[in-house]
Structure formats: structure tokens, C-alpha cells
Design a protein around this motif. Structure first.
Motif, PDB file in Angstrom:
ATOM      1  N   ALA A   1      -6.026   5.653   6.234  1.00 33.24           N
ATOM      2  CA  ALA A   1      -6.512   6.229   4.976  1.00 33.24           C
ATOM      3  C   ALA A   1      -6.943   7.681   5.165  1.00 33.24           C
ATOM      4  O   ALA A   1      -6.650   8.537   4.322  1.00 33.24           O
ATOM      5  CB  ALA A   1      -7.665   5.400   4.436  1.00 33.24           C
ATOM      6  N   ILE A   2      -7.609   7.979   6.262  1.00 32.80           N
ATOM      7  CA  ILE A   2      -8.048   9.354   6.532  1.00 32.80           C
ATOM      8  C   ILE A   2      -6.848  10.264   6.756  1.00 32.80           C
ATOM      9  O   ILE A   2      -6.791  11.380   6.250  1.00 32.80           O
ATOM     10  CB  ILE A   2      -9.018   9.387   7.730  1.00 32.80           C
ATOM     11  N   ARG A   3      -5.850   9.785   7.514  1.00 34.56           N
ATOM     12  CA  ARG A   3      -4.650  10.586   7.751  1.00 34.56           C
ATOM     13  C   ARG A   3      -3.906  10.846   6.443  1.00 34.56           C
ATOM     14  O   ARG A   3      -3.416  11.947   6.196  1.00 34.56           O
ATOM     15  CB  ARG A   3      -3.727   9.899   8.753  1.00 34.56           C
ATOM     16  N   SER A   4      -3.847   9.851   5.563  1.00 30.43           N
ATOM     17  CA  SER A   4      -3.202  10.025   4.266  1.00 30.43           C
ATOM     18  C   SER A   4      -3.961  11.040   3.411  1.00 30.43           C
ATOM     19  O   SER A   4      -3.350  11.867   2.727  1.00 30.43           O
ATOM     20  CB  SER A   4      -3.127   8.682   3.548  1.00 30.43           C
ATOM     21  N   LEU A   5      -5.274  10.981   3.453  1.00 29.56           N
ATOM     22  CA  LEU A   5      -6.099  11.926   2.707  1.00 29.56           C
ATOM     23  C   LEU A   5      -5.897  13.355   3.216  1.00 29.56           C
ATOM     24  O   LEU A   5      -5.744  14.292   2.428  1.00 29.56           O
ATOM     25  CB  LEU A   5      -7.568  11.525   2.822  1.00 29.56           C
ATOM     26  N   ILE A   6      -5.845  13.513   4.519  1.00 31.33           N
ATOM     27  CA  ILE A   6      -5.612  14.841   5.119  1.00 31.33           C
ATOM     28  C   ILE A   6      -4.233  15.358   4.731  1.00 31.33           C
ATOM     29  O   ILE A   6      -4.078  16.522   4.356  1.00 31.33           O
ATOM     30  CB  ILE A   6      -5.780  14.781   6.652  1.00 31.33           C
TER      31      ILE A   6
ATOM     32  N   THR B   1      -2.551  14.627   2.146  1.00 32.78           N
ATOM     33  CA  THR B   1      -2.549  14.921   0.713  1.00 32.78           C
ATOM     34  C   THR B   1      -3.094  16.318   0.447  1.00 32.78           C
ATOM     35  O   THR B   1      -2.575  17.057  -0.388  1.00 32.78           O
ATOM     36  CB  THR B   1      -3.391  13.887  -0.051  1.00 32.78           C
ATOM     37  N   PHE B   2      -4.144  16.697   1.174  1.00 35.26           N
ATOM     38  CA  PHE B   2      -4.801  17.975   0.913  1.00 35.26           C
ATOM     39  C   PHE B   2      -4.268  19.135   1.752  1.00 35.26           C
ATOM     40  O   PHE B   2      -4.703  20.262   1.579  1.00 35.26           O
ATOM     41  CB  PHE B   2      -6.313  17.846   1.107  1.00 35.26           C
ATOM     42  N   LYS B   3      -3.328  18.904   2.653  1.00 32.15           N
ATOM     43  CA  LYS B   3      -2.754  19.993   3.449  1.00 32.15           C
ATOM     44  C   LYS B   3      -2.142  21.089   2.578  1.00 32.15           C
ATOM     45  O   LYS B   3      -2.420  22.260   2.785  1.00 32.15           O
ATOM     46  CB  LYS B   3      -1.714  19.462   4.438  1.00 32.15           C
ATOM     47  N   PRO B   4      -1.315  20.767   1.591  1.00 38.03           N
ATOM     48  CA  PRO B   4      -0.735  21.836   0.767  1.00 38.03           C
ATOM     49  C   PRO B   4      -1.794  22.577  -0.058  1.00 38.03           C
ATOM     50  O   PRO B   4      -1.695  23.777  -0.271  1.00 38.03           O
ATOM     51  CB  PRO B   4       0.243  21.111  -0.149  1.00 38.03           C
ATOM     52  N   ILE B   5      -2.796  21.874  -0.514  1.00 37.31           N
ATOM     53  CA  ILE B   5      -3.831  22.498  -1.327  1.00 37.31           C
ATOM     54  C   ILE B   5      -4.673  23.459  -0.506  1.00 37.31           C
ATOM     55  O   ILE B   5      -5.028  24.548  -0.960  1.00 37.31           O
ATOM     56  CB  ILE B   5      -4.717  21.405  -1.973  1.00 37.31           C
ATOM     57  N   LEU B   6      -4.975  23.069   0.734  1.00 37.24           N
ATOM     58  CA  LEU B   6      -5.789  23.918   1.604  1.00 37.24           C
ATOM     59  C   LEU B   6      -4.983  25.037   2.237  1.00 37.24           C
ATOM     60  O   LEU B   6      -5.548  25.953   2.816  1.00 37.24           O
ATOM     61  CB  LEU B   6      -6.453  23.064   2.688  1.00 37.24           C
ATOM     62  N   GLY B   7      -3.657  24.980   2.143  1.00 40.25           N
ATOM     63  CA  GLY B   7      -2.797  26.050   2.627  1.00 40.25           C
ATOM     64  C   GLY B   7      -2.605  26.070   4.129  1.00 40.25           C
ATOM     65  O   GLY B   7      -2.502  27.130   4.732  1.00 40.25           O
ATOM     66  N   PHE B   8      -2.567  24.906   4.763  1.00 39.12           N
ATOM     67  CA  PHE B   8      -2.293  24.879   6.193  1.00 39.12           C
ATOM     68  C   PHE B   8      -0.881  25.358   6.455  1.00 39.12           C
ATOM     69  O   PHE B   8       0.017  25.168   5.644  1.00 39.12           O
ATOM     70  CB  PHE B   8      -2.476  23.469   6.761  1.00 39.12           C
TER      71      PHE B   8
ATOM     72  N   SER C   1       0.842  -1.190   0.000  1.00 35.34           N
ATOM     73  CA  SER C   1       0.000   0.000   0.000  1.00 35.34           C
ATOM     74  C   SER C   1       0.876   1.238   0.000  1.00 35.34           C
ATOM     75  O   SER C   1       1.954   1.259   0.598  1.00 35.34           O
ATOM     76  CB  SER C   1      -0.886  -0.005   1.248  1.00 35.34           C
ATOM     77  N   SER C   2       0.392   2.288  -0.649  1.00 30.50           N
ATOM     78  CA  SER C   2       1.129   3.550  -0.621  1.00 30.50           C
ATOM     79  C   SER C   2       0.718   4.400   0.572  1.00 30.50           C
ATOM     80  O   SER C   2       1.295   5.444   0.812  1.00 30.50           O
ATOM     81  CB  SER C   2       0.881   4.319  -1.917  1.00 30.50           C
ATOM     82  N   ILE C   3      -0.268   3.940   1.330  1.00 32.88           N
ATOM     83  CA  ILE C   3      -0.723   4.655   2.525  1.00 32.88           C
ATOM     84  C   ILE C   3       0.206   4.314   3.677  1.00 32.88           C
ATOM     85  O   ILE C   3       0.513   3.147   3.923  1.00 32.88           O
ATOM     86  CB  ILE C   3      -2.175   4.275   2.877  1.00 32.88           C
ATOM     87  N   LYS C   4       0.662   5.327   4.390  1.00 35.47           N
ATOM     88  CA  LYS C   4       1.556   5.120   5.524  1.00 35.47           C
ATOM     89  C   LYS C   4       0.723   4.868   6.784  1.00 35.47           C
ATOM     90  O   LYS C   4      -0.213   5.585   7.071  1.00 35.47           O
ATOM     91  CB  LYS C   4       2.436   6.343   5.727  1.00 35.47           C
ATOM     92  N   TYR C   5       1.084   3.831   7.520  1.00 36.37           N
ATOM     93  CA  TYR C   5       0.407   3.485   8.763  1.00 36.37           C
ATOM     94  C   TYR C   5       1.371   3.601   9.927  1.00 36.37           C
ATOM     95  O   TYR C   5       2.587   3.563   9.760  1.00 36.37           O
ATOM     96  CB  TYR C   5      -0.132   2.051   8.688  1.00 36.37           C
TER      97      TYR C   5
ATOM     98  N   SER D   1       3.367  22.990  -1.328  1.00 33.49           N
ATOM     99  CA  SER D   1       3.697  22.000  -2.346  1.00 33.49           C
ATOM    100  C   SER D   1       4.873  22.518  -3.170  1.00 33.49           C
ATOM    101  O   SER D   1       5.110  23.720  -3.256  1.00 33.49           O
ATOM    102  CB  SER D   1       2.491  21.720  -3.246  1.00 33.49           C
ATOM    103  N   SER D   2       5.598  21.650  -3.792  1.00 31.98           N
ATOM    104  CA  SER D   2       6.769  22.054  -4.568  1.00 31.98           C
ATOM    105  C   SER D   2       6.347  22.823  -5.816  1.00 31.98           C
ATOM    106  O   SER D   2       7.084  23.664  -6.300  1.00 31.98           O
ATOM    107  CB  SER D   2       7.607  20.835  -4.935  1.00 31.98           C
ATOM    108  N   ASP D   3       5.155  22.554  -6.360  1.00 33.72           N
ATOM    109  CA  ASP D   3       4.674  23.268  -7.541  1.00 33.72           C
ATOM    110  C   ASP D   3       4.460  24.747  -7.248  1.00 33.72           C
ATOM    111  O   ASP D   3       4.770  25.602  -8.068  1.00 33.72           O
ATOM    112  CB  ASP D   3       3.372  22.657  -8.049  1.00 33.72           C
ATOM    113  N   GLU D   4       3.927  25.052  -6.067  1.00 31.75           N
ATOM    114  CA  GLU D   4       3.668  26.448  -5.710  1.00 31.75           C
ATOM    115  C   GLU D   4       4.975  27.230  -5.590  1.00 31.75           C
ATOM    116  O   GLU D   4       5.067  28.358  -6.048  1.00 31.75           O
ATOM    117  CB  GLU D   4       2.913  26.526  -4.393  1.00 31.75           C
ATOM    118  N   THR D   5       5.983  26.639  -4.989  1.00 29.63           N
ATOM    119  CA  THR D   5       7.245  27.355  -4.802  1.00 29.63           C
ATOM    120  C   THR D   5       7.945  27.572  -6.128  1.00 29.63           C
ATOM    121  O   THR D   5       8.588  28.591  -6.331  1.00 29.63           O
ATOM    122  CB  THR D   5       8.167  26.605  -3.825  1.00 29.63           C
ATOM    123  N   GLU D   6       7.846  26.615  -7.062  1.00 30.05           N
ATOM    124  CA  GLU D   6       8.470  26.772  -8.368  1.00 30.05           C
ATOM    125  C   GLU D   6       7.788  27.877  -9.176  1.00 30.05           C
ATOM    126  O   GLU D   6       8.437  28.623  -9.895  1.00 30.05           O
ATOM    127  CB  GLU D   6       8.412  25.455  -9.135  1.00 30.05           C
TER     128      GLU D   6
END
Length: 86
Positions: free
Chosen positions: A55-60, A62-69, A3-7, A74-79
């Protein structure tokens, strides 16, 4: 299965482990005790909760950079901002 989800890792039964992460330690060993007391009936629901929490922690995460916490970018924003001239 891979799995790619970290536990979370299983905590070692030691005083140092108990002091460093008491909630994880309590949750894991409570599951063992309840598994013994319920003759194994709690094992399936307990692991469903474990899998869903990962799964919930992985989802959160994932969306931390998008929500701007704070503290996450994200590396795309800095570039994008490095190529911008005023």
C-alpha cells in the motif's frame, strides 16, 4: 478479493531468483522460517507488514508524477504543454 494495489510476487526457490532480488528472497523465506520457529505466531504480523508495504509503495508511485520526481511525468502534464504556443 481483488485489489488494484500491485504487490511483489513470491520469489521462486532458485539461485537465479536469489541473485536477481536478494532482499525479496531473504524477506519471504525468513518469514517461512520464523513461522515454523514461532509455531505460526509471526504469520499475522508478517503479512500485515507485507500488505502495508504494498500500500505504501502504491501510494508513493501515485504521487511520484505530482511531486515531480525525475523520470516520471503524468500524461496530463505532457498534453497541456503540447497545446502551448510561444
Amino acid at each position: 478479493m481483488v485489489s488494484s494495489i500491485k504487490y511483489e510476487t513470491i520469489p521462486k526457490f532458485s539461485l537465479k531468483s536469489m541473485k536477481s532480488s536478494p532482499i525479496k528472497f531473504f524477506y519471504f523465506y525468513l518469514g517461512i522460517v520464523l513461522g515454523i520457529l514461532t509455531r505460526g505466531k509471526i504469520i499475522f504480523p508478517w503479512f500485515v507488514i507485507f500488505i502495508l508495504s504494498g500500500a505504501i509503495r502504491s501510494l508513493i508511485n501515485t504521487f511520484k508524477p505530482i511531486l515531480g520526481f525525475a523520470g516520471t511525468t503524468s500524461s496530463d502534464e505532457t498534453e497541456d504543454f503540447q497545446d502551448f504556443d510561444i
